[in-house]
Design an enzyme around this catalytic site. Structure first.
Site, PDB file in Angstrom:
ATOM      1  N   CYS A  68       0.806  -1.224   0.000  1.00 46.99           N
ATOM      2  CA  CYS A  68       0.000   0.000   0.000  1.00 46.99           C
ATOM      3  C   CYS A  68       0.835   1.268   0.000  1.00 46.99           C
ATOM      4  CB  CYS A  68      -0.966   0.001   1.178  1.00 46.99           C
ATOM      5  SG  CYS A  68      -0.168   0.125   2.809  1.00 46.99           S
ATOM      6  N   THR A 103      -2.005  -1.389  16.242  1.00 54.68           N
ATOM      7  CA  THR A 103      -1.665  -0.210  17.044  1.00 54.68           C
ATOM      8  C   THR A 103      -0.882   0.799  16.217  1.00 54.68           C
ATOM      9  OG1 THR A 103       0.305  -1.373  17.845  1.00 54.68           O
ATOM     10  CG2 THR A 103      -1.667  -1.469  19.220  1.00 54.68           C
ATOM     11  N   GLY A 104      -0.173   0.327  15.206  1.00 55.08           N
ATOM     12  CA  GLY A 104       0.599   1.215  14.343  1.00 55.08           C
ATOM     13  C   GLY A 104      -0.176   1.580  13.091  1.00 55.08           C
ATOM     14  N   ILE A 106      -0.312   1.400   9.732  1.00 53.11           N
ATOM     15  CA  ILE A 106       0.400   0.586   8.746  1.00 53.11           C
ATOM     16  C   ILE A 106      -0.211   0.646   7.352  1.00 53.11           C
ATOM     17  CG2 ILE A 106       1.227  -0.998  10.529  1.00 53.11           C
ATOM     18  CD1 ILE A 106      -0.875  -3.001   9.639  1.00 53.11           C
ATOM     19  N   HIS A 107      -1.287   1.408   7.174  1.00 53.19           N
ATOM     20  CA  HIS A 107      -1.944   1.437   5.864  1.00 53.19           C
ATOM     21  C   HIS A 107      -2.056   2.863   5.345  1.00 53.19           C
ATOM     22  CE1 HIS A 107      -4.217  -0.113   2.552  1.00 53.19           C
ATOM     23  NE2 HIS A 107      -5.273   0.638   2.831  1.00 53.19           N
ATOM     24  N   ASP A 122      -8.455   3.438  -2.826  1.00 52.86           N
ATOM     25  CA  ASP A 122      -7.423   2.584  -2.234  1.00 52.86           C
ATOM     26  C   ASP A 122      -7.079   1.481  -3.223  1.00 52.86           C
ATOM     27  OD1 ASP A 122      -5.832   0.933  -0.712  1.00 52.86           O
ATOM     28  OD2 ASP A 122      -7.168   0.853   1.017  1.00 52.86           O
ATOM     29  N   TYR A 208       9.714  -1.027   9.944  1.00 45.90           N
ATOM     30  CA  TYR A 208       9.252  -2.038  10.904  1.00 45.90           C
ATOM     31  C   TYR A 208       8.592  -3.220  10.190  1.00 45.90           C
ATOM     32  CZ  TYR A 208       6.000  -4.294  14.119  1.00 45.90           C
ATOM     33  OH  TYR A 208       5.285  -5.219  14.821  1.00 45.90           O
ATOM     34  N   THR A 214       7.885  -9.760  14.410  1.00 45.44           N
ATOM     35  CA  THR A 214       6.463  -9.797  14.762  1.00 45.44           C
ATOM     36  C   THR A 214       5.577  -9.311  13.619  1.00 45.44           C
ATOM     37  OG1 THR A 214       6.519  -7.566  15.716  1.00 45.44           O
ATOM     38  CG2 THR A 214       7.022  -9.400  17.190  1.00 45.44           C
TER      39      THR A 214
END
Length: 290
Positions: A68, A103-104, A106-107, A122, A208, A214
């Site tokens: 993305c 929590t992050g 990421i998108h 998108d 990350y 993880t």
């Protein structure tokens, strides 16, 4: 960077003079059917880079795909170049195994404003959760598309994207319990706010996602490409083709397990990409669904 080269890459030959919903939809549909959603670089020992020039070279000149942060950044550049009012937004992806949103941030997704109306565009979610047309930014409205019914809901400034899927028919019973299959017809996709973002806001997360043990992306190699009827996915050595609404409001999903010698040919013939280095396919741990 040449906008005409981008349009040639996605096979778009229609008008780009009208900044309307029809043009936006047409460009989005062309990109998702030409540019795979994939993370194969990191499973070939190469980085998933964020620089726009690098992304343009990777996707447009070298005929590859991306995730993305890459494909939607390219779409953002193309839309703003021809004059669309476009804003980058940040999203939090729903993780079914944890029953919560990431929590992050990421998108990366896009908001496009046309004649005072806002739409979500998108091109970077892939598989059967990939929208085919922009979604109008209206809370609580069902927006049926070929892949599924999509619904945006706003609560206290946070927007949530859900989808309502059809039932699934899997002819090969060996794969009836595959971790790649969505487990419910009603699925949460991601959440986001309307706070404008810059690509720099995603740099640490981009690192990350491809380095942390993880991160699901480090344990899963994936490639997906939309077609006029459905979507091809390759996760590890498992190749699938989902035909949307095959019959009786049911999707047909065909499975095949590849051997190592078949992977390169499948990438070339189905996904239309060639890798510069050897791919090490990874099946993941069930975090990616088709």
């Amino acid at each position: 960077m040449d906008i005409e080269a981008y349009f040639e890459r996605i096979g778009y030959k229609n008008s780009r003079n009208k900044l309307d919903l029809e043009t936006l939809t047409d460009i989005l549909e062309h990109q998702i059917r030409a540019v795979p959603f994939e993370n194969l670089n990191m499973h070939c020992g190469e980085a998933m880079e964020l620089g726009l020039e690098t992304i343009f070279d990777h996707i447009v000149r070298r005929n590859r795909g991306g995730w993305c942060l890459q494909v939607n950044q390219l779409l953002y550049w193309a839309l703003t170049t021809i004059g669309f009012q476009t804003t980058m937004l940040g999203g939090y992806v729903y993780i079914p195994a944890a029953n919560k949103y990431s929590t992050g941030m990421i998108h990366l997704l896009l908001q496009v404003t046309i004649d005072g109306r806002n739409y979500i565009a998108d091109a970077g979610f892939g598989s059967s959760s990939q929208m085919w047309q922009p979604l109008e930014l209206i809370s609580g409205k069902d927006q049926p598309q070929m892949p599924s019914i999509f619904r945006l809901t706003e609560q206290k400034g946070i927007w949530y994207l859900d989808q309502i899927r059809r039932e699934q028919y899997i002819p090969n019973t060996e794969f009836l319990n595959s971790d790649l299959l969505p487990k419910t017809t009603h699925q949460k996709v991601y959440s986001f706010t309307l706070e404008p973002r810059k690509i720099e806001d995603f740099e640490s997360m981009n690192t990350y996602l491809q380095t942390s043990p993880t991160s699901a992306f480090t344990t899963t190699s994936f490639c997906s490409l939309q077609t006029p009827e459905g979507v091809h996915c390759l996760v590890g050595f498992t190749l699938t083709y989902r035909i949307f609404n095959y019959k009786d409001n049911t999707d047909l999903i065909e499975f095949k397990t590849l051997i190592e010698e078949e992977v390169e040919e499948v990438l070339k013939n189905i996904f239309k990409i060639s890798l510069g280095r050897k791919l090490v396919p990874k099946p993941g741990n069930g975090s990616f669904t088709i």
